[in-house]
Scaffold this motif. Sequence first.
Motif, PDB file in Angstrom:
ATOM      1  N   MET A   1       0.858  -1.179   0.000  1.00  0.00           N
ATOM      2  CA  MET A   1       0.000   0.000   0.000  1.00  0.00           C
ATOM      3  C   MET A   1       0.900   1.236   0.000  1.00  0.00           C
ATOM      4  N   ILE A   2       0.468   2.273  -0.692  1.00  0.00           N
ATOM      5  CA  ILE A   2       1.289   3.471  -0.791  1.00  0.00           C
ATOM      6  C   ILE A   2       1.189   4.315   0.483  1.00  0.00           C
ATOM      7  N   ASP A   3       2.198   5.144   0.693  1.00  0.00           N
ATOM      8  CA  ASP A   3       2.249   5.953   1.903  1.00  0.00           C
ATOM      9  C   ASP A   3       1.261   7.132   1.826  1.00  0.00           C
ATOM     10  N   ASP A   4       1.044   7.770   2.954  1.00  0.00           N
ATOM     11  CA  ASP A   4       0.064   8.860   3.065  1.00  0.00           C
ATOM     12  C   ASP A   4       0.335   9.998   2.089  1.00  0.00           C
ATOM     13  N   THR A   5       1.595  10.407   1.978  1.00  0.00           N
ATOM     14  CA  THR A   5       1.932  11.546   1.114  1.00  0.00           C
ATOM     15  C   THR A   5       1.682  11.213  -0.351  1.00  0.00           C
ATOM     16  N   THR A   6       2.128  10.037  -0.791  1.00  0.00           N
ATOM     17  CA  THR A   6       1.925   9.635  -2.190  1.00  0.00           C
ATOM     18  C   THR A   6       0.438   9.550  -2.509  1.00  0.00           C
ATOM     19  N   TRP A   7      -0.362   9.022  -1.593  1.00  0.00           N
ATOM     20  CA  TRP A   7      -1.799   8.892  -1.804  1.00  0.00           C
ATOM     21  C   TRP A   7      -2.461  10.261  -1.883  1.00  0.00           C
ATOM     22  N   ARG A   8      -2.092  11.174  -0.995  1.00  0.00           N
ATOM     23  CA  ARG A   8      -2.658  12.528  -1.011  1.00  0.00           C
ATOM     24  C   ARG A   8      -2.344  13.217  -2.339  1.00  0.00           C
ATOM     25  N   ILE A   9      -1.110  13.117  -2.784  1.00  0.00           N
ATOM     26  CA  ILE A   9      -0.703  13.737  -4.048  1.00  0.00           C
ATOM     27  C   ILE A   9      -1.441  13.104  -5.229  1.00  0.00           C
ATOM     28  N   ALA A  10      -1.593  11.776  -5.210  1.00  0.00           N
ATOM     29  CA  ALA A  10      -2.309  11.089  -6.293  1.00  0.00           C
ATOM     30  C   ALA A  10      -3.745  11.593  -6.391  1.00  0.00           C
ATOM     31  N   LYS A  11      -4.421  11.739  -5.256  1.00  0.00           N
ATOM     32  CA  LYS A  11      -5.813  12.220  -5.277  1.00  0.00           C
ATOM     33  C   LYS A  11      -5.893  13.655  -5.772  1.00  0.00           C
ATOM     34  N   GLU A  12      -4.923  14.474  -5.414  1.00  0.00           N
ATOM     35  CA  GLU A  12      -4.909  15.870  -5.882  1.00  0.00           C
ATOM     36  C   GLU A  12      -4.650  15.943  -7.384  1.00  0.00           C
ATOM     37  N   ASN A  13      -3.723  15.138  -7.869  1.00  0.00           N
ATOM     38  CA  ASN A  13      -3.343  15.176  -9.289  1.00  0.00           C
ATOM     39  C   ASN A  13      -4.325  14.463 -10.208  1.00  0.00           C
ATOM     40  N   PHE A  14      -5.112  13.545  -9.639  1.00  0.00           N
ATOM     41  CA  PHE A  14      -6.056  12.765 -10.439  1.00  0.00           C
ATOM     42  C   PHE A  14      -7.442  12.822  -9.802  1.00  0.00           C
ATOM     43  N   PRO A  15      -8.075  14.000  -9.853  1.00  0.00           N
ATOM     44  CA  PRO A  15      -9.413  14.137  -9.253  1.00  0.00           C
ATOM     45  C   PRO A  15     -10.460  13.350 -10.037  1.00  0.00           C
ATOM     46  N   ILE A  16     -11.555  13.058  -9.378  1.00  0.00           N
ATOM     47  CA  ILE A  16     -12.653  12.353 -10.023  1.00  0.00           C
ATOM     48  C   ILE A  16     -13.126  13.157 -11.232  1.00  0.00           C
ATOM     49  N   GLY A  17     -13.282  12.469 -12.356  1.00  0.00           N
ATOM     50  CA  GLY A  17     -13.739  13.094 -13.593  1.00  0.00           C
ATOM     51  C   GLY A  17     -12.641  13.337 -14.607  1.00  0.00           C
ATOM     52  N   ILE A  18     -11.389  13.374 -14.176  1.00  0.00           N
ATOM     53  CA  ILE A  18     -10.289  13.625 -15.112  1.00  0.00           C
ATOM     54  C   ILE A  18     -10.013  12.367 -15.934  1.00  0.00           C
ATOM     55  N   ARG A  19      -9.540  12.561 -17.155  1.00  0.00           N
ATOM     56  CA  ARG A  19      -9.158  11.437 -18.012  1.00  0.00           C
ATOM     57  C   ARG A  19      -7.653  11.234 -17.900  1.00  0.00           C
ATOM     58  N   VAL A  20      -7.241   9.965 -17.853  1.00  0.00           N
ATOM     59  CA  VAL A  20      -5.827   9.622 -17.747  1.00  0.00           C
ATOM     60  C   VAL A  20      -5.464   8.603 -18.820  1.00  0.00           C
ATOM     61  N   CYS A  21      -4.206   8.594 -19.184  1.00  0.00           N
ATOM     62  CA  CYS A  21      -3.686   7.597 -20.119  1.00  0.00           C
ATOM     63  C   CYS A  21      -2.657   6.755 -19.381  1.00  0.00           C
ATOM     64  N   GLY A  22      -2.638   5.488 -19.702  1.00  0.00           N
ATOM     65  CA  GLY A  22      -1.669   4.601 -19.082  1.00  0.00           C
ATOM     66  C   GLY A  22      -1.591   3.287 -19.823  1.00  0.00           C
ATOM     67  N   ALA A  23      -0.679   2.457 -19.373  1.00  0.00           N
ATOM     68  CA  ALA A  23      -0.479   1.145 -19.985  1.00  0.00           C
ATOM     69  C   ALA A  23      -0.989   0.064 -19.042  1.00  0.00           C
ATOM     70  N   VAL A  24      -1.621  -0.945 -19.626  1.00  0.00           N
ATOM     71  CA  VAL A  24      -2.093  -2.072 -18.838  1.00  0.00           C
ATOM     72  C   VAL A  24      -0.871  -2.770 -18.245  1.00  0.00           C
ATOM     73  N   LYS A  25      -0.905  -2.936 -16.929  1.00  0.00           N
ATOM     74  CA  LYS A  25       0.213  -3.546 -16.220  1.00  0.00           C
ATOM     75  C   LYS A  25      -0.020  -5.035 -15.989  1.00  0.00           C
ATOM     76  N   GLU A  26      -1.238  -5.365 -15.539  1.00  0.00           N
ATOM     77  CA  GLU A  26      -1.532  -6.749 -15.180  1.00  0.00           C
ATOM     78  C   GLU A  26      -3.033  -6.992 -15.272  1.00  0.00           C
ATOM     79  N   LYS A  27      -3.402  -8.143 -15.825  1.00  0.00           N
ATOM     80  CA  LYS A  27      -4.814  -8.545 -15.884  1.00  0.00           C
ATOM     81  C   LYS A  27      -5.084  -9.528 -14.755  1.00  0.00           C
ATOM     82  N   ARG A  28      -6.249  -9.372 -14.121  1.00  0.00           N
ATOM     83  CA  ARG A  28      -6.696 -10.261 -13.049  1.00  0.00           C
ATOM     84  C   ARG A  28      -8.141 -10.641 -13.344  1.00  0.00           C
ATOM     85  N   PRO A  29      -8.709 -11.645 -12.696  1.00  0.00           N
ATOM     86  CA  PRO A  29     -10.093 -12.038 -12.971  1.00  0.00           C
ATOM     87  C   PRO A  29     -11.112 -10.920 -12.738  1.00  0.00           C
ATOM     88  N   PHE A  30     -10.825  -9.996 -11.840  1.00  0.00           N
ATOM     89  CA  PHE A  30     -11.764  -8.925 -11.501  1.00  0.00           C
ATOM     90  C   PHE A  30     -11.589  -7.676 -12.352  1.00  0.00           C
TER      91      PHE A  30
END
Length: 97
Positions: A1-30
């Motif tokens: 699990m990520i630390d408090d600071t990294t999580w806070r920054i992630a939520k600030e930088n990626f607010p609900i509603g924003i679009r992001v681009c990324g690469a699929v890292k791993e597929k799981r059944p869910f």
Amino acid sequence: MIDDTTWRIAKENFPIGIRVCGAVKEKRPFGFFLDIPEAPGTVAVVDAISYLPHGSPVPPEEWPAPGDSIEAKVVAHAEHNRQIKLRVEPRESSAQE
């Protein structure tokens, strides 16, 4: 699990509603995990019911493969496991018909 600071920054930088681009890292059944270059160490996940490239869920064999780049929308911040929840929806056409 990520630390408090990294999580806070992630939520600030990626607010609900924003679009992001990324690469699929791993597929799981869910669903599958996405690696977002601008958010190292942050867990981003597309649940199976949130992968709707044609407007409805598709079977796992039609999910993107590891390494494939996709665009998704941030729909939630899961505090209990510090994950950014994503949804893939059909793109709106900008062309006039």
